[in-house]
Design a protein around this motif. Structure first.
Motif, PDB file in Angstrom:
ATOM      1  N   HIS A 198       0.195  -1.352   0.182  1.00 54.40           N
ATOM      2  CA  HIS A 198      -0.023   0.214   0.358  1.00 54.40           C
ATOM      3  C   HIS A 198       0.826   1.338  -0.161  1.00 54.40           C
ATOM      4  O   HIS A 198       2.016   1.072  -0.002  1.00 54.40           O
ATOM      5  CB  HIS A 198      -0.856  -0.158   1.262  1.00 54.40           C
ATOM      6  N   GLN A 199       0.118   2.158  -0.061  1.00 55.34           N
ATOM      7  CA  GLN A 199       0.299   3.491   0.028  1.00 55.34           C
ATOM      8  C   GLN A 199       0.693   4.258   1.506  1.00 55.34           C
ATOM      9  O   GLN A 199       0.356   3.770   2.598  1.00 55.34           O
ATOM     10  CB  GLN A 199       0.151   4.901  -1.020  1.00 55.34           C
ATOM     11  N   THR A 200       1.048   5.416   1.178  1.00 58.96           N
ATOM     12  CA  THR A 200       1.866   5.487   2.588  1.00 58.96           C
ATOM     13  C   THR A 200       0.703   7.270   2.986  1.00 58.96           C
ATOM     14  O   THR A 200       0.046   8.072   1.701  1.00 58.96           O
ATOM     15  CB  THR A 200       3.079   6.178   2.743  1.00 58.96           C
ATOM     16  N   GLU A 212      -6.474   0.394   1.910  1.00 60.48           N
ATOM     17  CA  GLU A 212      -6.327   0.614   0.671  1.00 60.48           C
ATOM     18  C   GLU A 212      -7.082  -1.153  -0.756  1.00 60.48           C
ATOM     19  O   GLU A 212      -7.264  -0.119  -1.579  1.00 60.48           O
ATOM     20  CB  GLU A 212      -5.084   0.501   0.455  1.00 60.48           C
ATOM     21  N   HIS A 216       0.867   0.033  -5.319  1.00 57.35           N
ATOM     22  CA  HIS A 216       0.662   1.184  -4.979  1.00 57.35           C
ATOM     23  C   HIS A 216       1.316   2.408  -4.948  1.00 57.35           C
ATOM     24  O   HIS A 216       1.515   2.502  -3.572  1.00 57.35           O
ATOM     25  CB  HIS A 216      -0.812   1.408  -5.086  1.00 57.35           C
ATOM     26  N   HIS A 217       1.708   3.525  -5.844  1.00 59.74           N
ATOM     27  CA  HIS A 217       2.303   4.667  -5.261  1.00 59.74           C
ATOM     28  C   HIS A 217       3.411   4.318  -3.838  1.00 59.74           C
ATOM     29  O   HIS A 217       4.713   3.153  -4.099  1.00 59.74           O
ATOM     30  CB  HIS A 217       1.645   5.303  -3.918  1.00 59.74           C
ATOM     31  N   THR A 218       4.120   4.197  -2.600  1.00 61.48           N
ATOM     32  CA  THR A 218       4.802   3.921  -1.899  1.00 61.48           C
ATOM     33  C   THR A 218       5.106   2.490  -2.314  1.00 61.48           C
ATOM     34  O   THR A 218       6.423   2.152  -2.612  1.00 61.48           O
ATOM     35  CB  THR A 218       4.936   4.557  -0.180  1.00 61.48           C
ATOM     36  N   THR A 235       2.640   4.803  -9.174  1.00 57.60           N
ATOM     37  CA  THR A 235       4.465   4.539  -8.450  1.00 57.60           C
ATOM     38  C   THR A 235       5.442   6.159  -8.752  1.00 57.60           C
ATOM     39  O   THR A 235       5.401   6.492  -9.925  1.00 57.60           O
ATOM     40  CB  THR A 235       5.083   3.370  -8.305  1.00 57.60           C
ATOM     41  N   HIS A 240       6.475  10.161   3.369  1.00 63.07           N
ATOM     42  CA  HIS A 240       6.750  10.085   1.520  1.00 63.07           C
ATOM     43  C   HIS A 240       8.441  10.633   1.645  1.00 63.07           C
ATOM     44  O   HIS A 240       9.016  10.606   1.144  1.00 63.07           O
ATOM     45  CB  HIS A 240       5.854  11.878   2.095  1.00 63.07           C
ATOM     46  N   VAL A 267      10.124   8.182   0.839  1.00 66.74           N
ATOM     47  CA  VAL A 267      10.042   7.669  -0.823  1.00 66.74           C
ATOM     48  C   VAL A 267      11.163   8.038  -1.640  1.00 66.74           C
ATOM     49  O   VAL A 267      12.037   7.929  -2.689  1.00 66.74           O
ATOM     50  CB  VAL A 267       8.839   7.970  -1.178  1.00 66.74           C
ATOM     51  N   SER A 290       1.202  11.777  -9.705  1.00 69.32           N
ATOM     52  CA  SER A 290       2.029  10.488 -10.669  1.00 69.32           C
ATOM     53  C   SER A 290       1.961  10.276 -11.854  1.00 69.32           C
ATOM     54  O   SER A 290       3.244  10.129 -12.392  1.00 69.32           O
ATOM     55  CB  SER A 290       1.368   9.157  -9.635  1.00 69.32           C
TER      56      SER A 290
END
Length: 263
Positions: free
Chosen positions: A32-34, A40, A98-100, A124, A190, A193, A220
């Motif tokens: 998952h993201q941060t 999520e 996803h993302h992070t 990402t 964040h 990353v 993104s």
């Protein structure tokens, strides 16, 4: 579509790691993201779990996983995920981030080589020298100062509100729960990353890699072209924003399953 979710804890060198899984078959590990948690993927797990063993872990320091005092880093998060992978006996597996979670997934794929059958990177960020140089110039994403009257709760809600459409308040509520759980360290993820060496790890990935981004996720979207330049396949998912796994779970899951099946 099965809806049976199984919760578990796995030991790691950092403490217990929480995960939720659904289904059987070749594993698909989701990150998952941060500053989120497994929730999520709440509506994605049963869809992917209808075909595969879908697993969503809480990243070290988030959700119900252990929260060590040491600083966060992509490498430490990947170390913890390594421990979960070994504890669950995942000999070969697909990775979704996803993302992070995508940055962590790149690190894992670089480490595990052919054990990773495919890599699905959602929204990402592409971390390179420019991102690393500007890590101290970035604006806080989720930082709020706790207030005795609780007004910081509304402030946090309003910071993320633009990412969600009317009617998606349940997903925003889940974000709030996750963020408040780590409010004292909410920005560290964040920063971790931005400080990663992802661009140097990506060439070591041998798995088929697809980078996707929701059309409204302007944070993104610029990274998609850089992933394409790096040799990854790319795809735009129409209509979603930052929380696309929650906003468009059916489409998101279908793209995962299509990519996993392509190999």
């Amino acid at each position: 579509m099965t809806d049976t979710l199984r919760r578990g804890y796995a030991p790691s060198r950092f403490g217990q790691l929480h995960y939720v899984e659904c289904g059987t078959g070749k594993p698909v590990l989701m990150l998952h993201q941060t500053p989120r948690s497994w929730t999520e993927y709440l509506d994605v797990l049963p869809r992917v779990g209808a075909v595969h063993r879908a697993i969503a872990m809480d990243t070290l320091g988030f959700g119900a996983s252990a929260k060590p005092a040491e600083p966060h880093s992509i490498e430490r998060w990947a170390d913890a995920a390594d421990d979960l992978i070994e504890e669950l006996g995942l000999e070969e597996f697909h990775l979704v981030g996803h993302h992070t979670g995508g940055v962590i997934a790149v690190e894992l794929a670089a480490r595990h080589g052919k054990r990773v059958s495919s890599l699905f990177l959602s929204a990402t960020p592409f971390i390179d020298d420019e991102k690393r140089r500007t890590v101290n110039q970035r604006k806080p994403v989720d930082h709020v100062v706790p207030s005795p009257d609780g007004s910081h709760l509304l402030e946090l809600w309003n910071l993320r509100r633009p990412f969600y459409k009317d009617g998606e308040e349940a997903a925003l509520n889940r974000f709030m729960v996750d963020a408040l759980t780590v409010l004292d360290r909410v920005e560290e993820g964040h920063v971790a990353v931005r400080g990663s060496m992802m661009d140097q790890r990506l060439p070591l990935v041998t798995a088929r890699t697809l980078a996707v981004c929701a059309s409204e996720d302007h944070f993104s979207m610029p990274g998609l072209e850089k992933f394409a330049d790096a040799g990854c396949e790319t795809l735009v998912i129409p209509g979603g924003h930052v929380p696309v796994p929650e906003q468009l779970p059916e489409e998101f899951s279908r793209h995962i399953l299509d990519w996993v099946a392509a190999g």
